[in-house]
Design an enzyme around this catalytic site. Structure first.
Site, PDB file in Angstrom:
ATOM      1  N   HIS A  77       2.181   1.135  -6.589  1.00  0.00           N
ATOM      2  CA  HIS A  77       1.072   1.926  -7.144  1.00  0.00           C
ATOM      3  C   HIS A  77       1.418   3.407  -7.299  1.00  0.00           C
ATOM      4  O   HIS A  77       0.662   4.145  -7.934  1.00  0.00           O
ATOM      5  CB  HIS A  77      -0.198   1.759  -6.294  1.00  0.00           C
ATOM      6  CG  HIS A  77      -0.174   2.480  -4.984  1.00  0.00           C
ATOM      7  ND1 HIS A  77       0.198   1.871  -3.804  1.00  0.00           N
ATOM      8  CD2 HIS A  77      -0.493   3.766  -4.657  1.00  0.00           C
ATOM      9  CE1 HIS A  77       0.102   2.756  -2.816  1.00  0.00           C
ATOM     10  NE2 HIS A  77      -0.305   3.905  -3.309  1.00  0.00           N
ATOM     11  N   ASP A 124       2.413  -4.892  -4.201  1.00  0.00           N
ATOM     12  CA  ASP A 124       2.491  -3.434  -4.295  1.00  0.00           C
ATOM     13  C   ASP A 124       3.886  -2.966  -3.876  1.00  0.00           C
ATOM     14  O   ASP A 124       4.104  -2.471  -2.774  1.00  0.00           O
ATOM     15  CB  ASP A 124       1.416  -2.812  -3.408  1.00  0.00           C
ATOM     16  CG  ASP A 124       1.258  -1.319  -3.655  1.00  0.00           C
ATOM     17  OD1 ASP A 124       1.755  -0.833  -4.691  1.00  0.00           O
ATOM     18  OD2 ASP A 124       0.637  -0.652  -2.809  1.00  0.00           O
ATOM     19  N   SER A 219       1.899   6.555   1.382  1.00  0.00           N
ATOM     20  CA  SER A 219       2.168   5.426   0.471  1.00  0.00           C
ATOM     21  C   SER A 219       3.650   5.348   0.112  1.00  0.00           C
ATOM     22  O   SER A 219       4.294   6.362  -0.150  1.00  0.00           O
ATOM     23  CB  SER A 219       1.353   5.568  -0.809  1.00  0.00           C
ATOM     24  OG  SER A 219      -0.014   5.347  -0.568  1.00  0.00           O
TER      25      SER A 219
END
Length: 485
Positions: A77, A124, A219
């Site tokens: 992402h 992801d 992330s």
């Protein structure tokens, strides 16, 4: 053996029982330089695999992990067209290159997202291919990725996450690398915190002491653990920070690396630098340069070059009318052409040619021997900076092929009176050597997978005012692979 497709690679990988570390020279057992208080500041951990990712404004985007000399693993992402470069060896993001000598910067030349990353971040995961091979040292080294379908990591309960994310829900991103110890939880535990149950491609984890969590900005960062594989304990990547609650103090969802190991291996194999056709050569014993790949077409008015055992690369300009019964002639073979594949955007105007490249598919494969072999062509390679042609001299007293070096001419456009395209390059025509036939080869000497080879870089497109304009074959490797598969 010709080009190995990605699908075939995946089949071979798991149905023939192949198992290995993606990068054998990966990080060993974790080392602590000094004691970390409160388990937050990661400066004392030896984390040579950590990667910080930045956009084209030099804004920090996410974390990642170095898994190969040319690839960074991160969350899918975070991948966008704005990704620009990564920094390796970085722990304190306020440390600038000029006063932080261990930090290295590399540009991102390709971002590869998982095609299944569409709903609830189920896949992801993504890879960033760098513009050069990373030079490993004590401060920069890859994390271990195990490629083995028998290894699942479900029994690994304690994991350590690293990142530069926020340290609380209201604070700014951390300049200093942080770490937290996490416990793997039941997949349903994330239902309360993020409203979703971890799928087979994910897992749920929370802080081991009940305080803290990974947070926005973390992330793409790795979750790692010591893991023994084939008798050796190594620091191994188990997961990737994906998403969690805004409170940064609850269970979160992480991408499971083990369930994506086939995809990772396949993408690295497909997109790393390798030879298009392994059984290639341009020399005999004793380092004697030879053009084993040389062919001619259309009554020797055009040169062609074997790049596999059934494909020849040449110029599209030679086939501006429909031909039949074309034959490719080598010194030791003559084979009819089954198909002419011109580049779809080939064009010519007032003596200038664009996308002047074509492939000829032969009706029969060429029999390889010590006298006949394709030229080596690297795919997913870096732009060449040195150029060498293997030429015959007009002077008969000069025996054999000569290695003649060339430097691209920067002011070629002014000399020939027309633009030189981004997929072309230009050199001055040598006076003492036979070198002007359309399709003739320019190459370079370069190592591919630690083996020095003479590689095809360009073919003569046209000659004008004493300048040789080449089609840069390196820039067409995707088109070439697509058409020979």
């Amino acid at each position: 053996m010709s080009v190995l497709s990605s699908a075939l690679f995946a089949i071979l990988l798991f149905h023939q029982g192949l198992a290995y570390l993606l990068e054998p020279n990966c990080k060993g057992h974790i080392e602590l330089v000094y004691k970390i208080q409160a388990g937050e500041n990661a400066l004392g951990y030896h984390t040579p695999f950590m990667v910080s990712i930045y956009d084209n404004t030099r804004k920090f985007i996410a974390g990642g992990s170095l898994i190969h000399k040319r690839f960074v693993l991160t969350a899918g992402h975070v991948i966008s067209k704005d990704l620009k470069f990564v920094r390796l060896g970085e722990k304190d993001r306020t440390c600038q290159n000029w006063n932080c000598s261990i930090v290295q910067e590399y540009l991102v030349d390709k971002a590869i997202g998982h095609p299944g990353n569409k709903l609830l971040f189920e896949n992801d995961i993504g890879l960033l291919r760098l513009n050069a091979h990373v030079e490993y040292n004590k401060a920069i080294k890859p994390i271990c990725i195990i490629v083995d379908d028998e290894v699942k990591f479900k029994d690994v309960k304690k994991l350590r996450a690293f990142g530069w994310g926020r340290t609380a829900s209201t604070e700014k991103l951390s300049d200093v690398l942080k770490t937290i110890l996490l416990n793997r939880e039941d997949p349903s535990a994330c239902e309360l915190s993020v409203g979703a149950t971890a799928t087979d491609h994910q897992f749920c984890a929370a802080s081991a002491d009940g305080h803290g969590d990974t947070c926005p900005g973390d992330s793409g960062g790795p979750l790692v653990a010591d893991f023994t594989y084939e008798g050796k304990m190594s620091y191994t990547q188990i997961g990737i920070v994906s998403y969690g609650s805004q409170s940064c103090n609850a269970s979160s969802i992480y991408t499971d690396v083990a369930s994506h190991q086939a995809w990772i291996a396949e993408m690295v194999h497909t997109h790393e630098e390798h030879l298009l056709f392994e059984n290639c050569s341009s020399q005999w014993t004793g380092n004697i340069a030879v053009r084993l790949w040389e062919t001619t077409i259309l009554k020797r008015t055009v040169a062609g070059t074997l790049i596999t055992d059934e494909f020849v690369v040449t110029v599209a300009r030679a086939f501006q009318t429909n031909f039949t019964d074309i034959k490719v002639k080598g010194k030791y073979f003559e084979i009819e052409v089954a198909q002419i594949i011109k580049h779809p955007e080939f064009s010519h105007s007032r003596g200038s040619f664009k996308n002047n490249i074509a492939l000829l598919k032969l009706k029969n494969k060429v029999k390889m021997s010590d006298l006949v072999k394709p030229i080596c062509l690297a795919v997913n390679s870096f732009p060449s900076i040195t150029f060498t042609a293997l030429l015959e001299a007009y002077n008969r007293s000069v025996v054999g092929l000569q290695r003649i070096n060339f430097t691209p001419t920067k002011d070629c456009s002014r000399t020939i009176g027309m633009p030189v395209e981004s997929n072309q390059f230009c050199v001055e025509q040598p006076r003492d050597y036979k070198y002007k036939l359309p399709g003739s080869v320019m190459g370079t000497y370069k190592e591919v997978k630690d083996v020095m080879s003479y590689l095809l870089t360009g073919i003569i497109s046209h000659v004008k005012y004493g300048m040789l304009v080449f089609t840069n074959v390196e820039t067409y490797d995707d088109w070439i692979r697509k058409n020979i598969m």
